[in-house]
Design a protein around this motif. Structure first.
Motif, short mmCIF file in Angstrom:
data_model
loop_
_atom_site.label_atom_id
_atom_site.label_comp_id
_atom_site.label_asym_id
_atom_site.label_seq_id
_atom_site.Cartn_x
_atom_site.Cartn_y
_atom_site.Cartn_z
N VAL A 129 0.73 -1.17 -0.12
CA VAL A 129 -0.21 -0.05 0.14
C VAL A 129 0.96 1.24 -0.12
CG1 VAL A 129 -2.01 -1.15 0.89
CG2 VAL A 129 -0.29 0.00 2.40
N GLU A 130 2.21 1.09 -0.45
CA GLU A 130 3.01 2.26 -0.51
C GLU A 130 2.61 3.03 -1.82
OE1 GLU A 130 7.06 0.78 -0.47
OE2 GLU A 130 7.08 0.21 1.60
N ALA A 156 -6.36 1.00 -5.67
CA ALA A 156 -7.58 0.06 -5.51
C ALA A 156 -8.13 0.57 -4.32
CB ALA A 156 -7.30 -1.29 -5.50
N ILE A 157 -7.59 0.70 -3.30
CA ILE A 157 -8.20 1.43 -2.00
C ILE A 157 -8.67 2.66 -2.05
CG2 ILE A 157 -7.52 2.26 0.60
CD1 ILE A 157 -5.39 0.03 0.76
N SER A 174 -10.94 9.64 -1.63
CA SER A 174 -9.77 10.33 -1.39
C SER A 174 -9.66 10.52 0.41
CB SER A 174 -9.53 11.33 -2.13
OG SER A 174 -10.75 12.23 -2.05
N SER A 175 -10.51 10.38 1.20
CA SER A 175 -10.27 10.84 2.52
C SER A 175 -9.35 9.79 3.03
CB SER A 175 -11.79 10.76 3.39
OG SER A 175 -12.09 9.28 3.39
N VAL A 176 -9.15 8.68 2.56
CA VAL A 176 -8.12 7.70 3.10
C VAL A 176 -6.81 7.85 2.69
CG1 VAL A 176 -9.71 6.08 3.79
CG2 VAL A 176 -8.53 5.75 1.52
N GLN A 214 0.15 9.28 0.54
CA GLN A 214 0.51 8.06 1.32
C GLN A 214 -0.90 7.54 1.95
OE1 GLN A 214 3.54 7.26 3.68
NE2 GLN A 214 4.80 9.37 2.96
N LEU A 215 -1.04 6.41 2.40
CA LEU A 215 -2.39 6.08 3.13
C LEU A 215 -2.69 6.41 4.26
CD1 LEU A 215 -4.53 3.52 2.67
CD2 LEU A 215 -3.19 2.20 4.05
N ASN A 216 -3.70 7.17 4.65
CA ASN A 216 -4.26 7.43 5.77
C ASN A 216 -4.60 6.41 6.74
OD1 ASN A 216 -5.34 8.87 7.96
ND2 ASN A 216 -6.01 10.66 7.04
N ARG A 217 -3.78 5.80 7.30
CA ARG A 217 -4.08 4.27 8.14
C ARG A 217 -5.21 4.62 9.22
NH1 ARG A 217 -0.75 0.35 6.62
NH2 ARG A 217 1.13 0.96 5.43
N LYS A 218 -4.87 5.88 9.90
CA LYS A 218 -5.71 6.10 11.02
C LYS A 218 -7.23 6.33 10.63
CE LYS A 218 -6.02 9.34 14.84
NZ LYS A 218 -7.31 9.98 14.87
#
Length: 198
Positions: free
Chosen positions: A40-41, A49-50, A56-58, A64-68
């Motif tokens: 997910v880098e 895909a995510i 786009s909020s994530v 980068q992925l907003n894991r939180k």
């Protein structure tokens, strides 16, 4: 071709300790959690895909992925966790299998460190399965102490995985991690010697 040992356990059973013992002998480790982070880098197709699925909020401003943010979504909506798992599975599986194949040609023993080995149905990708075991009562105590969790929260995390007794029953090798690290290491060394890996 190398022998592939699938290594699993439950949260706070001490799987990382056992992985470190194998690593100290120089055996290659296929680390499922590390691969899950790699896929997910920025620039990876799994991240695209995510974004397509969750919006786009994530995604953070730097791409980068907003894991939180993603964590909150899947924690509050269990069905979304299933969607995420289904989405990431092909990317994760392909990378894990590619890495196993690459290591098998170079090493006589390959360790595949997969917390969700049973849950993710990776049984057929390994030659044998070892579970790092402690009874659930010890698992609960260790998890509460390690992550400063209430008993209720710790139980919730433990129950999100297969019961440790079930994993133990379905494994051909059990490394009992109830005592000291020294005793756990002795079990690993004994297994390695019995199979002539050291």
């Amino acid at each position: 071709m190398g022998f592939v040992l699938g290594l699993t356990g439950g949260i706070a059973t001490g799987k990382s300790t056992v992985v470190d013992i194998f690593r100290s002998f120089g055996f290659p480790i296929v680390d499922g959690d590390q691969i899950a982070r790699e896929i997910v880098e920025v620039g990876q197709p799994a991240l695209t895909a995510i974004k397509r699925e969750f919006g786009s909020s994530v995604i953070l401003p730097d791409g980068q992925l907003n894991r939180k943010q993603l964590g909150e979504i899947i924690f509050n909506q269990p069905e979304k966790r299933h969607v995420l798992n289904q989405l990431l599975d092909p990317f994760l599986r392909k990378t894990i299998l590619d890495r196993i194949e690459a290591y098998k040609t170079k090493a006589k023993l390959v360790i595949v460190d997969l917390p969700l080995l049973f849950e993710g149905n990776y049984i057929d990708t390994v030659d044998e399965i070892a579970t790092v075991y402690v009874p659930e009562s010890i698992q609960l105590k260790r998890l509460m102490a390690r992550d400063s969790l209430s008993e209720q929260d710790a139980k919730k995390r433990i129950s999100s995985q297969w019961p440790i007794e079930e994993k133990k029953a379905k494994s051909t090798i059990v490394f009992d991690n109830q005592q000291s690290i020294t005793e756990t290491k002795e079990q690993v060394v004994e297994w390695l010697k019995a199979h002539r890996y050291i």
